[in-house]
Write an enzyme that holds these catalytic residues in place. Sequence first.
Site, mmCIF file in Angstrom:
data_model
loop_
_atom_site.group_PDB
_atom_site.id
_atom_site.type_symbol
_atom_site.label_atom_id
_atom_site.label_comp_id
_atom_site.label_asym_id
_atom_site.label_seq_id
_atom_site.Cartn_x
_atom_site.Cartn_y
_atom_site.Cartn_z
ATOM 1 N N GLY A 76 0.824 -1.201 0.000
ATOM 2 C CA GLY A 76 0.000 0.000 0.000
ATOM 3 C C GLY A 76 0.858 1.251 0.000
ATOM 4 O O GLY A 76 2.080 1.195 0.196
ATOM 5 N N GLY A 127 0.367 -5.336 0.349
ATOM 6 C CA GLY A 127 -0.795 -5.275 -0.526
ATOM 7 C C GLY A 127 -0.581 -5.937 -1.874
ATOM 8 O O GLY A 127 -1.541 -6.373 -2.503
ATOM 9 N N GLU A 150 5.455 -6.486 7.650
ATOM 10 C CA GLU A 150 4.768 -5.499 8.484
ATOM 11 C C GLU A 150 5.331 -5.324 9.892
ATOM 12 O O GLU A 150 5.269 -4.227 10.456
ATOM 13 C CB GLU A 150 3.275 -5.835 8.563
ATOM 14 C CG GLU A 150 2.484 -5.517 7.317
ATOM 15 C CD GLU A 150 2.671 -6.541 6.199
ATOM 16 O OE1 GLU A 150 2.193 -6.286 5.080
ATOM 17 O OE2 GLU A 150 3.289 -7.590 6.451
ATOM 18 N N ASP A 158 -1.648 -8.083 6.913
ATOM 19 C CA ASP A 158 -3.071 -7.914 6.614
ATOM 20 C C ASP A 158 -3.321 -8.439 5.204
ATOM 21 O O ASP A 158 -2.639 -9.343 4.763
ATOM 22 C CB ASP A 158 -3.500 -6.457 6.796
ATOM 23 C CG ASP A 158 -2.829 -5.497 5.821
ATOM 24 O OD1 ASP A 158 -1.743 -5.820 5.286
ATOM 25 O OD2 ASP A 158 -3.387 -4.403 5.579
#
Length: 356
Positions: A76, A127, A150, A158
């Site tokens: 992201g 992402g 992360e 995620d």
Amino acid sequence: MRLNQDTPPDADGPHVLVRTEGRAGLLTLNRPRALNALTHAMVLRIDEALTAWEADPTVETVVIRGAGERGLCAGGDIRAIHEDARAGGGAGGATVDFWRDEYRLNARIARYPKPYVALMDGIVMGGGVGVSAHGSVRVVTERSRVAMPETGIGFAPDVGGTYLLGRAPGELGTHLALTGAQADAADALLTGLADHFVPSDELPRLVEELTRAPAHKVLPRFARTAPPGRLAAARDWIDTAYAAPTVEEIVDRLLDSGVTEAKETAATLLTRSPTALKVTLEALRRARRLDSLEAVLAMEFRLSHTALGSADLVEGIRAQVIDKDRSPRWTPATLAEVTPGHVAAYFAERDLPKIR
């Protein structure tokens, strides 16, 4: 409806190229200077294309790839998330809206009724894993570096990352999730993040063939044996160490293993956010017990929302991306200071938009 127009250009050009050619719908993430990092508008554009192609009988296969030579997608737009976190972005903030639509897209990709071919060439992180590894046909190359890094920025995996890594053989997924280590082609295949190895110089011809014939007929002609990876040889110490019930015990087992690589891994873990490590371990173990990707994504949405208000996410992005001093000051600073109550707060129910 067949989509042959690109997204309207802006100062940097269209960020998702959407085209149909022959039997295939082609998606190209087009922010090469930002390693094709995803924005909210890109997520919505991909979803729009998938909607159109699902109803279009002339589109038999969807292909997603990245522009440039560096990779499919680095994740992201982390700088935008940092700005929102610093501003105190809450349930109505731009980042939460982005995650809601991104996670919905991840779930949609997983259940897409047509072959969804992801070309996971080069860097595929965060992402980027979400828009590729949930697809029905995942292709890696000798240049692939697949990771969920992360914990190094005070966050937890995620985009369905805990779903994917929680289902990897043994404790390989736990190792990748806690360390953020990069999986090469063989490791991605071993852990279930990919299906086929194709040499990178064959990708243009592979795409050309996918515009002419079904994926299940094309892929066997291109798939090769991947070069040896690293994880297979490390299974013994990885499975032994990461089966421990707590992060502290995982670190102790790594240090006591007598294996140089395991000791180096322990040192790596101790540089990560202590809170993110404990939250990630709990998330992986909960993900194994949940019965669907959608349920895991809903859990991750709660984790992400909590992390958005945490000091560690702001500090981690500052240290790794903004100032690049690589010296984050975590709060709490040690594993011992992260209490069970602190971890449990990340999993508490919240009034958030539904992922399903």
